[in-house]
Motif scaffolding. Structure first.
Motif, PDB file in Angstrom:
ATOM      1  N   ILE A  72     -79.383  62.194  90.353  1.00 13.47           N
ATOM      2  CA  ILE A  72     -80.316  61.720  91.341  1.00 13.47           C
ATOM      3  C   ILE A  72     -80.998  62.891  92.424  1.00 13.47           C
ATOM      4  N   ALA A  73     -82.351  62.564  92.389  1.00  8.46           N
ATOM      5  CA  ALA A  73     -83.167  63.563  93.026  1.00  8.46           C
ATOM      6  C   ALA A  73     -83.630  63.079  94.278  1.00  8.46           C
ATOM      7  N   VAL A  74     -83.348  63.766  95.234  1.00  9.03           N
ATOM      8  CA  VAL A  74     -83.704  63.407  96.380  1.00  9.03           C
ATOM      9  C   VAL A  74     -85.008  64.304  97.154  1.00  9.03           C
ATOM     10  N   THR A  97     -78.947  58.868 103.582  1.00 10.55           N
ATOM     11  CA  THR A  97     -79.426  59.384 102.382  1.00 10.55           C
ATOM     12  C   THR A  97     -77.942  59.794 101.558  1.00 10.55           C
ATOM     13  N   LEU A  98     -77.025  59.985 102.250  1.00 11.00           N
ATOM     14  CA  LEU A  98     -75.715  60.189 101.736  1.00 11.00           C
ATOM     15  C   LEU A  98     -75.108  58.870 101.063  1.00 11.00           C
ATOM     16  N   GLN A  99     -75.380  57.863 102.013  1.00 11.72           N
ATOM     17  CA  GLN A  99     -74.793  56.507 101.349  1.00 11.72           C
ATOM     18  C   GLN A  99     -75.559  56.104 100.240  1.00 11.72           C
ATOM     19  N   GLN A 100     -77.063  56.460 100.151  1.00 15.85           N
ATOM     20  CA  GLN A 100     -77.671  56.010  99.161  1.00 15.85           C
ATOM     21  C   GLN A 100     -77.195  56.814  97.775  1.00 15.85           C
ATOM     22  N   ILE A 101     -76.826  57.859  98.034  1.00 16.18           N
ATOM     23  CA  ILE A 101     -76.388  58.819  96.736  1.00 16.18           C
ATOM     24  C   ILE A 101     -75.186  58.188  96.385  1.00 16.18           C
ATOM     25  N   CYS A 144     -70.301  68.415 101.116  1.00 17.76           N
ATOM     26  CA  CYS A 144     -68.918  68.239 101.424  1.00 17.76           C
ATOM     27  C   CYS A 144     -68.318  66.857 101.266  1.00 17.76           C
ATOM     28  N   CYS A 145     -69.311  66.160 101.522  1.00 18.45           N
ATOM     29  CA  CYS A 145     -69.017  64.471 101.379  1.00 18.45           C
ATOM     30  C   CYS A 145     -69.114  64.074  99.997  1.00 18.45           C
ATOM     31  N   ILE A 146     -69.687  64.669  98.967  1.00 24.04           N
ATOM     32  CA  ILE A 146     -69.925  63.933  97.573  1.00 24.04           C
ATOM     33  C   ILE A 146     -69.318  64.887  96.444  1.00 24.04           C
ATOM     34  N   LEU A 147     -69.182  65.902  96.766  1.00 23.31           N
ATOM     35  CA  LEU A 147     -68.797  66.941  95.689  1.00 23.31           C
ATOM     36  C   LEU A 147     -67.314  66.711  95.289  1.00 23.31           C
TER      37      LEU A 147
END
Ligand code: SAM
Length: 300
Positions: A72-74, A97-101, A144-147
């Motif tokens: 995913i590219a933002v 944006t985090l939620q969309q990822i 930190c929230c997604i890795l």
């Protein structure tokens, strides 16, 4: 011949057009990968600040043959589609944006997050470094929230006066932190990349983004105070007292016989100017160009 001038001054710029990359930055990721093998055995990737998309092109080409890969590219700017890449026009500093990822990864975590982000520079070095680092901290927060634990993170930095604050911050979250300078990044520029390997989530902390929480407050909840002074960490950094500074490994990457990004080359006499692979879709200077074309920017 005049039209090939930039091609001669910057052979990576020329080579990018010959090789079909949207920007010369592609070589930076390729050289970082050559050194650190960042793109081996990964399938879920977040490319932050990705437009016009040369890093996404590299990611897409490396992950193309892998099952269930998701990229995913933002970016704030719209991006022309790339095979195998989902593009998202959004601000990386916004919690939505985090939620969309997350929605895109259907609850799974990412193996790799990268950010080649750069705000518009002012030419005032201290201010540019500060704003750039705020963008890196925003990327780190999101990371930190997604890795996934053990995953890797790479971000563009400027090696200014206070860079050790950044090194210290990253060292809290990752097993190994390296400052890397790819050969395709001009040696005259302060630009470098922070390569963070082996993500180590902070015990007891469930990271979340909150519109009402500043970057400093986010890291304070992780036991990290703004300014880089830590409680209980091995690395201690205190302002202006000349004591211990946080240092990390420095690695120059890329082959010695790769093109030198600071040299001017002689092109073949028959060389013609190549068109860019992808023109910017909505560059910030578009309005000014439109006005100039209509004569609305005439000097008084
Ligand atoms: N890696 C890209 C490539 O290979 O094509 C080049 C990235 S370019 C140097 C920097 C990008 O950062 C710009 O496209 C800009 O729009 C983006 N950017 C800056 N601040 C951002 C933000 N808050 N959210 C999303 N993108 C941002």
């Amino acid at each position: 011949m005049g039209r090939t001038n930039k091609d001669k001054r910057d052979l990576y710029y020329r080579k990018a057009k010959e090789d079909g990359w949207r920007a010369r930055s592609a070589y930076k990721l390729l050289q970082l990968d050559q050194q650190f093998h960042l793109l081996s055995d990964i399938s879920r990737v977040v490319d932050l600040c990705a437009a016009p998309g040369s890093w996404s092109q590299v990611l897409s080409s490396k992950l193309a043959s892998r099952n269930n890969s998701k990229i995913i590219a933002v970016d704030l700017q719209p991006m022309t589609p790339i095979a195998g890449v989902t593009t998202l026009q959004a601000d990386i500093t916004h919690p939505q944006t985090l939620q969309q990822i997350r929605d895109h990864f259907e609850g799974e975590l990412a193996d790799f997050v990268c950010s080649d982000g750069a705000p518009d520079v002012t030419g005032m070095n201290d201010l540019d470094e500060y704003v750039q680092h705020q963008l890196v901290y925003a990327a780190l927060q999101l990371t930190c929230c997604i890795l996934k634990p053990g995953g890797s993170f790479v971000a563009k930095i400027f090696r200014g006066r206070d860079i050790d604050v950044m090194y210290a911050m990253m060292s809290r979250f990752f097993d190994r932190v390296v400052c890397a300078k790819p050969r395709s990044s001009r040696s005259t520029s302060l630009e470098a990349f922070i390569v963070c390997l082996g993500y180590r989530p902070i015990e007891g902390l469930t990271p979340r983004l909150d519109l009402n929480l500043s970057t400093d407050e986010f890291f304070a909840r992780a036991g990290i105070r703004g300014g880089g002074v830590f409680g209980g960490a091995d690395e201690v950094w205190e302002e202006d007292d000349g004591c211990e500074r946080c240092m990390v490994e420095f690695v120059a990457c890329g082959d010695l016989d790769d093109v030198d990004s600071d040299a001017t080359y002689r092109l073949d006499d028959n060389a013609v100017r190549l068109e860019p692979v992808q023109r910017p879709t909505a560059p910030p200077y578009k309005l000014a160009l439109d006005k100039k074309r209509k004569g609305e920017l005439a000097k008084r």
